[in-house]
Structures are given as structure tokens and as C-alpha cells.
Design an enzyme around this catalytic site. Structure first.
Site, mmCIF file in Angstrom:
data_model
loop_
_atom_site.group_PDB
_atom_site.id
_atom_site.type_symbol
_atom_site.label_atom_id
_atom_site.label_comp_id
_atom_site.label_asym_id
_atom_site.label_seq_id
_atom_site.Cartn_x
_atom_site.Cartn_y
_atom_site.Cartn_z
ATOM 1 N N SER A 10 34.994 45.809 32.965
ATOM 2 C CA SER A 10 34.489 44.430 32.918
ATOM 3 C C SER A 10 34.184 43.877 34.297
ATOM 4 C CB SER A 10 35.511 43.531 32.215
ATOM 5 O OG SER A 10 36.819 43.787 32.688
ATOM 6 N N ARG A 11 34.834 44.448 35.316
ATOM 7 C CA ARG A 11 34.666 43.883 36.662
ATOM 8 C C ARG A 11 34.735 44.979 37.720
ATOM 9 N NH1 ARG A 11 39.291 40.823 37.798
ATOM 10 N NH2 ARG A 11 40.421 41.403 35.912
ATOM 11 N N ASP A 60 44.276 47.499 25.500
ATOM 12 C CA ASP A 60 45.128 47.437 26.682
ATOM 13 C C ASP A 60 45.558 48.869 26.973
ATOM 14 O OD1 ASP A 60 47.339 47.284 28.404
ATOM 15 O OD2 ASP A 60 47.934 45.323 27.631
ATOM 16 N N SER A 141 43.997 55.763 44.869
ATOM 17 C CA SER A 141 43.896 54.842 46.013
ATOM 18 C C SER A 141 44.414 55.527 47.268
ATOM 19 C CB SER A 141 44.726 53.595 45.749
ATOM 20 O OG SER A 141 44.866 52.837 46.926
ATOM 21 N N TYR A 154 52.625 50.201 43.559
ATOM 22 C CA TYR A 154 51.224 50.659 43.493
ATOM 23 C C TYR A 154 51.075 52.050 44.123
ATOM 24 C CZ TYR A 154 46.090 50.109 44.012
ATOM 25 O OH TYR A 154 44.729 50.258 43.957
ATOM 26 N N ALA A 156 53.378 54.323 44.305
ATOM 27 C CA ALA A 156 53.997 55.269 43.360
ATOM 28 C C ALA A 156 53.036 55.568 42.215
ATOM 29 C CB ALA A 156 55.296 54.689 42.815
ATOM 30 N N ILE A 187 38.032 48.115 49.152
ATOM 31 C CA ILE A 187 36.741 47.902 48.489
ATOM 32 C C ILE A 187 36.656 46.427 48.077
ATOM 33 C CG2 ILE A 187 35.253 48.608 46.551
ATOM 34 C CD1 ILE A 187 35.947 50.958 48.504
#
Ligand SMILES: NC(=O)c1ccc[n+]([C@@H]2O[C@H](COP(=O)([O-])OP(=O)(O)OC[C@H]3O[C@@H](n4cnc5c(N)ncnc54)[C@H](OP(=O)(O)O)[C@@H]3O)[C@@H](O)[C@H]2O)c1
Length: 243
Positions: A10-11, A60, A141, A154, A156, A187
């Protein structure tokens, strides 16, 4: 019909990947989102405006039953369609120094990235194995390689995605299914909109944040036939930051 499922399309990076896969590879795009239906519809409009096709697929990623139900229902309604590309992109941050990371913040971040990857990959992999072809792209990431202070949860989550990418790629390479991870640095997106870009870009040799479209070009290449012999890789896209 050949399809790609992009979670969190969506984004941001997910939307850019959805647009690029449609444009470059002519895939019908399943646009997953969880909360932001209007933004998901905007992604669909953008795909259609460039001559492509797609549809919204709400679930979800954290909830196994929801993912399975949504994908099974879609498959039953579309027996001639096939999800050839899965992009596990949905992800969130809940940054804090470790002593203040609540159990909720730990679980939310891990469940979105890691459990989400498990849930979505499980829902599509049987068919990929039977068809002996497929592409799985996990959006990890820089944090998952380097470990970033204030992002233990994050880091982990993204580190786990990377290790799982390597393991799964070896399990299924014989079936012509590739599994790769992309590790973006900074980003521009909603996720980074609260960060002090002018300060942080000093850490980036290229002296700027990357664009979602730049990540999307890499994802599109990995999804293409040209990348058939690349698997188990983690590809950095970060303007020159060493992990
Ligand atoms: N931006 C960066 O600098 C950066 C760097 C490295 C890695 N990444 C990774 O790139 C991916 C995309 O990031 P972004 O910057 O594009 O983030 P973003 O702009 O915040 O977008 C996040 C997307 O994930 C979706 N999402 C969140 N939780 C979900 C759930 N439980 N189920 C389904 N969808 C869910 C959101 O859907 P709704 O719109 O419905 O909320 C939205 O589409 C993430 O995995 C992130 O960790 C980003």
C-alpha cells in the site's frame, strides 16, 4: 495469469515494487495491506494507469490463519492464476534502547517481519514446489547485517530473515525456486519520515537517502528470468555504507 504477491504494497517500498513488477514483468499484482485500504487502492490505480493489472488482498501478515484463508480463497477463485513471485516486504519498526523495549514492541516487530515471512511463504510454497518455479524476495535491512543501536528488535527480525533466506534457498534451489534478500539502508518512506535526514545522510557515502524505486528495480531484476542463477544472496542497497 502470472501473479506476484507483494506484502505491504500500500505504501513505500512495497508500492514501488508492485509498480515495477507490473511494468517490467507484466505480472498481475496482489496488493496486500493491513490497515490502509485507501493507500492500497491508490497503488492499484497507479498500476492500472501504467497499463497493468492487480487487485487488493487484505490480510495481516502476522496472523497465520488470515494469510492462509485469504490466499486459499483467492486461489480457489482464480484456478488458472499462479503466484510466481512473493515479495515479503511488510515490516514495521518500534525503536527504543533495549532496556525500554517492551514485550509488545519486541513481538510486533518480530512477528511482522519473521512470522509474516513464514506465514506468507508457507501459503505459496507448495504450489511453487509443484510447478518447479518461483521467486521469493525478502526485504531485510542493513540493520539485520550490521545491528543498529536502538533497533535490537528490528535488527533481530531482519537478521532472522537473512538467515532464513540462506537456509530456504538451499532447500529448494533444485526446484528452480530462488530465495534472496534485499538489505536496504536509508530509503525515503513513511518509515524514515521522522528521522533527521540531513544529519543521517552524512553517514551515507552517496550523501543521500535512497528512493523506493531504486529498491524496486533490484527486486524486479531478482524476480526476472535473468536472475535465475542468483539464490541465497543478500544484496545491499545503501549508497555505499559498509555493513
Ligand atoms: N525505509 C527504509 O529506510 C527501509 C530500510 C531497510 C528496510 N526497510 C524495509 O522495507 C520494508 C518496507 O518499508 P517501508 O519503508 O516501505 O515502510 P512503510 O512506508 O512504513 O510501509 C510499510 C508497509 O507494510 C505494511 N504492513 C505493516 N504491517 C503489516 C502487517 N501486519 N500486515 C500486512 N502489511 C503490513 C503497511 O501496510 P498499511 O499501509 O496497511 O499499514 C505498509 O504497506 C519493510 O520491511 C522495512 O523494514 C525499509
Amino acid at each position: 495469469m502470472k501473479c506476484a504477491l507483494v506484502t505491504g504494497a500500500s505504501r513505500g517500498i512495497g508500492r514501488a515494487i508492485a509498480l515495477q513488477l507490473s511494468k517490467d514483468l507484466g505480472l498481475h499484482i496482489l496488493i496486500n495491506y493491513t490497515a490502509n485500504k485507501a493507500a492500497a487502492e491508490e497503488t492499484l490505480n497507479m498500476i492500472q494507469a501504467q497499463g497493468g493489472s492487480g487487485e487488493l488482498l487484505h490480510f495481516d501478515v502476522r496472523i497465520n490463519q488470515d494469510v492462509k484463508l485469504a490466499i486459499d480463497k483467492w486461489s480457489e477463485a482464480n484456478p488458472d492464476s499462479n503466484i510466481e513471485v512473493l515479495v515479503n516486504n511488510a515490516g514495521i519498526t518500534r525503536d527504543n534502547l533495549f532496556p525500554w523495549v517492551t514485550e509488545d514492541d519486541w513481538d510486533a516487530v518480530i512477528n511482522t517481519s519473521v512470522k509474516g515471512m513464514y506465514n506468507c511463504t508457507q501459503a505459496v510454497i507448495q504450489k511453487m514446489l509443484r510447478k518447479r518455479s518461483g521467486r521469493i524476495i525478502n526485504i531485510a535491512s542493513l540493520s539485520g547485517l550490521k545491528g543498529v543501536p536502538g533497533q535490537t528488535n528490528y535488527s533481530a527480525a531482519k537478521g532472522a530473515m537473512i538467515a532464513s533466506t540462506k537456509a530456504l534457498s538451499q532447500e529448494i534451489a533444485k526446484r528452480n525456486i530462488t530465495v534472496n534478500a534485499i538489505a536496504p539502508g536509508f530509503i525515503e518512506s513513511d518509515m524514515t519520515s521522522d528521522l533527521d535526514m540531513n544529519e543521517l545522510k552524512k553517514m551515507v557515502p552517496a550523501n543521500r537517502f535512497g528512493k523506493a524505486e531504486e529498491v524496486a528495480h533490484l527486486a524486479s531484476f531478482l524476480a526476472s528470468d535473468k536472475a535465475a542463477y542468483i539464490t541465497g544472496e543478500v544484496i545491499n542497497i545503501n549508497g555505499g555504507i559498509y555493513a
